[in-house]
Structures are given as structure tokens and as C-alpha cells.
Write a protein that holds these residues in place. Structure first.
Motif, mmCIF file in Angstrom:
data_model
loop_
_atom_site.group_PDB
_atom_site.id
_atom_site.type_symbol
_atom_site.label_atom_id
_atom_site.label_comp_id
_atom_site.label_asym_id
_atom_site.label_seq_id
_atom_site.Cartn_x
_atom_site.Cartn_y
_atom_site.Cartn_z
ATOM 1 N N GLY A 25 0.536 -1.135 0.051
ATOM 2 C CA GLY A 25 -0.006 -0.142 0.074
ATOM 3 C C GLY A 25 0.866 1.458 -0.142
ATOM 4 O O GLY A 25 0.356 2.925 -0.111
ATOM 5 N N TYR A 26 1.786 1.342 -0.710
ATOM 6 C CA TYR A 26 2.850 2.667 -0.218
ATOM 7 C C TYR A 26 2.960 2.863 -1.132
ATOM 8 O O TYR A 26 2.462 2.421 -3.013
ATOM 9 C CB TYR A 26 4.620 2.271 0.193
ATOM 10 N N LYS A 27 3.228 4.138 -1.484
ATOM 11 C CA LYS A 27 3.549 5.100 -2.346
ATOM 12 C C LYS A 27 4.782 5.125 -3.152
ATOM 13 O O LYS A 27 5.705 5.630 -2.193
ATOM 14 C CB LYS A 27 2.763 6.345 -2.530
ATOM 15 N N VAL A 28 5.538 4.470 -4.148
ATOM 16 C CA VAL A 28 6.841 5.278 -4.313
ATOM 17 C C VAL A 28 7.420 4.938 -5.583
ATOM 18 O O VAL A 28 6.964 5.280 -6.511
ATOM 19 C CB VAL A 28 7.476 3.230 -4.533
ATOM 20 N N ARG A 29 7.971 6.489 -5.712
ATOM 21 C CA ARG A 29 9.142 7.144 -6.010
ATOM 22 C C ARG A 29 10.239 6.834 -5.776
ATOM 23 O O ARG A 29 11.151 6.251 -5.146
ATOM 24 C CB ARG A 29 9.607 8.439 -5.772
ATOM 25 N N VAL A 30 10.979 6.998 -7.011
ATOM 26 C CA VAL A 30 12.532 6.258 -7.867
ATOM 27 C C VAL A 30 13.151 7.440 -7.707
ATOM 28 O O VAL A 30 13.022 8.322 -8.692
ATOM 29 C CB VAL A 30 12.808 5.133 -8.450
ATOM 30 N N LEU A 31 14.958 7.004 -7.686
ATOM 31 C CA LEU A 31 15.368 8.602 -7.677
ATOM 32 C C LEU A 31 17.001 7.352 -8.511
ATOM 33 O O LEU A 31 17.302 6.380 -7.824
ATOM 34 C CB LEU A 31 16.242 9.373 -7.490
#
Length: 371
Positions: A25-31
């Protein structure tokens, strides 16, 4: 902590962690800068990266890119790093820039924009040699093997009387013995994060990964995990090359178990300020792993090539004591080696690899980094 940033998250372990977080249920961003050595020359978003992951293409050493990636996030996993023991011994400036400077840039950004939790990917490499037991039953830390010993192909660690020492599981309390530039840089990453977290009051956890394996490893990168390197050779019908005699022991752990352990480090309040080993807790010799991989790939006739040489920065034995992770995080490896290797073999059936192992070995030899 529902919005999470993963630096270096388009890579092998980071992408599996992204999947694990999305499932919960997490929202994920990647750099990620999508470096060519890992992702190939086209610089495209990896097909395996879940469409729900927001990808920010940028360098962890670029403060503007880091600030952009941090907007609105509650927690950070810091995975961005140049990886490889051998290569780190001659691309010293590159490893120091990415691993040390990149971590410093991230931490300065976090001072200005704090998060609730920072989890940094450390490495078993910082231990150097693992923990040993002598003939009297006493556990002990060791120094490095001497050059004379290695030239004589006398590979095992011995006590002062010349008696062999027995490797035992290595706990987090073992003192670091930094045998390569890579190990030094990973230790610096770990300590910088822990120091900054304590000073600026953002909860920080360090995870010392052992030898992770599984789908999505960069098969054309000759400095990646040992199983990916062996797979690259076998896919090209070449024998895996093994330094020393192949009886050195390592801890091979499924990337799915690593990803689960990372999530637990995020979610467990008692983990704050602590360091944990993430491994399987079960040693395997490198030779046996190479033979096992050949077997599950249907290429058991290809025996590993034992080169009988030492690579500067390598250690003899190290495998994890995971008791602390079990007790505090509730971490328990769930993927057996048989199941994990079987899945890896199934994924490899659809893969192609450019075998650069001989080229990498020649580079090490030309610089005097093999004995």
C-alpha cells in the motif's frame, strides 16, 4: 510513512523493494541515473519497473535532482551506489564520488527536508573476514592473509601456531575490516547516515546486505553479484571463473527476502538507530553455488574454472548471523536456496548476456590486482 523514495531504485534490489512496498500500500518514487554499466546504453526505464513507480531520472550527486525527488516523501531508502569490489580498486574517484559524495548530498538535502525514516543499504563487505573460532573454542577476529601466504595458495585463515580457524556466523558486533575501496565507501555511507540521523533527529536504520540473488540482476555487468556473473558465463556456454580454490564461503540470500527485510526495517519502531545483517544465515561455498547454478540451468557439463589466484580486496569466509534481525524485525528468510535458484534459472531462460568477465579479469591483472 506512506510515500517512499528509493535512491538507486531502478536497479536489482531497489526494484524488488518497490514491488514489496507497492504490495503493502505504499506510494513509491525512484531516483536513478540509469547508469550504462547496469542498465545498458539506451538509458531507458527498465521494463521490470512497475508502472506505478514514479521514476525521477537524476544523479544522487546532483542536489537539484535530490531535492526534486524528496518532495512530499515520508521515508527514504538509500540504495544508490557504485557496486563492485574489484573495480573499486582502480576506479577510486568514481566509487568515492557516487557512494561518499552522493550520500553527503542526500544527507544535506534531508537536513533541509527531514523525513520520518532513512534506511541505508550497507554491505557485508565492510566486515572483511567474518568471525572465526580457534581450536580452543574461542571466537576471534582475524587480520588479513599475508601476500606470501596467498602466493603459496595457502588460502585458509590460521592462528599464531599455524592451526586452521573455523568460520562461524558473523554478527553485527564484529569490528569492520575494510579490505577494498568499495567496502570503505559502504562503511562511510552507513556511518554518515547514522551520524546525521542522530544529529538531526530522523530515525535511521542500516542494513548490511549479504550476497543477494534473483531475477533482474544485471547480467552484462562483470562487477555485479557473483551469481549474475556465473549466469552470464553459463548463458554463453563458458565456465564460471572462480578465484582461489572455490571453497570460500558466502551467504546467498534471495532478493525477495532482502526486500521483505527492508520493509520490516521501515515499519519496526525498535529498528531506529540500529544496524542489521540481512542474509540467509546459511553458508555455501562459491564452487558449490557455481555447480548448482549450472545444474539448474541444464548445463551441468560446464564445470567451473578454478583459477587459483587471489583478487585484491577479496576475503576468505563471511556469512551472516541473522539473530538480531530475527529478534527485532521479525525477519525470517522464506525462500529456500532450491526454490530461489529454480526461479533464477527460469528467468535466465529468456535472457541474453554480453560476457565481459574475461575483459574485467584482464583489467584486474593489468593493474596487479590479482596474485
Amino acid at each position: 510513512m506512506r510515500h517512499v523514495l528509493i535512491t538507486g531504485g531502478a536497479g536489482f534490489i531497489g526494484s524488488h523493494l518497490a514491488d514489496e512496498l507497492l504490495r503493502h500500500g505504499y506510494k513509491v518514487r525512484v531516483l536513478d541515473c540509469l547508469v550504462e554499466q547496469v542498465h545498458g546504453p539506451d538509458g531507458k526505464r527498465p521494463a521490470y519497473l512497475d508502472p506505478q513507480v514514479e521514476l525521477v531520472v537524476g544523479d544522487v550527486c546532483d542536489r537539484e535532482a535530490v531535492d526534486r525527488a524528496l518532495q512530499g516523501v515520508d521515508a527514504v531508502f538509500h540504495f544508490a551506489a557504485a557496486v563492485g569490489v574489484g573495480q573499486s580498486m582502480y576506479e577510486i574517484a568514481h566509487y568515492t564520488r557516487v557512494n561518499n559524495l552522493g550520500t553527503a548530498v542526500l544527507l544535506e538535502a534531508l537536513i533541509a527536508r527531514p523525513v520520518q525514516r532513512l534506511v541505508v543499504a550497507s554491505s557485508m563487505s565492510l566486515y572483511g573476514e567474518g568471525l572465526y573460532r580457534d581450536v580452543a573454542g574461542r571466537t576471534r577476529e582475524t587480520g588479513e592473509r599475508t601476500l606470501e601466504q596467498l602466493k603459496a595458495a595457502d588460502w585458509e585463515l590460521k592462528d599464531e601456531q599455524g592451526k586452521a580457524l573455523e568460520p562461524v556466523p558473523t554478527p553485527e558486533t564484529k569490528s569492520p575490516t575494510l579490505a577494498s575501496v568499495y567496502a570503505l565507501s559502504k562503511y562511510d555511507q552507513e556511518r554518515m547516515c547514522m551520524l546525521a540521523g542522530r544529529a538531526y533527529n530522523f530515525a535511521t536504520v542500516a542494513l548490511r546486505f549479504f550476497n543477494a540473488y534473483g531475477p533482474r540482476q544485471a547480467l552484462s555487468n562483470p562487477y555485479t553479484g557473483v551469481l549474475a556473473i556465473f549466469a552470464s558465463r553459463l548463458l554463453n556456454d563458458s565456465a564460471p571463473k572462480i578465484f582461489e580454490d572455490g571453497l570460500q564461503q558466502r551467504d546467498f540470500v534471495s532478493v525477495y527476502d532482502i526486500a521483505r527485510g527492508c520493509r520490516l526495517a521501515l515499519e519496526t519502531p525498535q529498528a531506529a538507530g540500529e544496524v542489521f545483517n540481512l542474509g540467509s544465515g546459511r553458508p555455501q561455498t562459491v564452487r558449490a553455488i557455481a555447480q548448482r547454478l549450472a545444474r539448474v540451468m541444464g548445463k551441468e557439463e560446464i564445470e567451473p574454472e578454478i583459477v587459483g589466484k587471489y583478487r585484491v580486496g577479496d576475503i576468505r569466509h563471511c556469512f551472516a548471523d541473522i539473530g538480531k534481525a530475527r529478534q527485532v524485525l521479525g525477519y525470517e528468510p522464506q525462500v529456500t536456496l532450491d526454490d530461489g535458484m529454480g526461479e533464477l534459472a527460469a528467468w535466465l531462460e529468456g535472457q541474453a548476456a554480453v560476457d565481459k568477465v574475461s575483459q574485467a579479469s584482464a583489467e584486474l591483472a593489468a593493474r596487479g590486482l590479482t596474485v
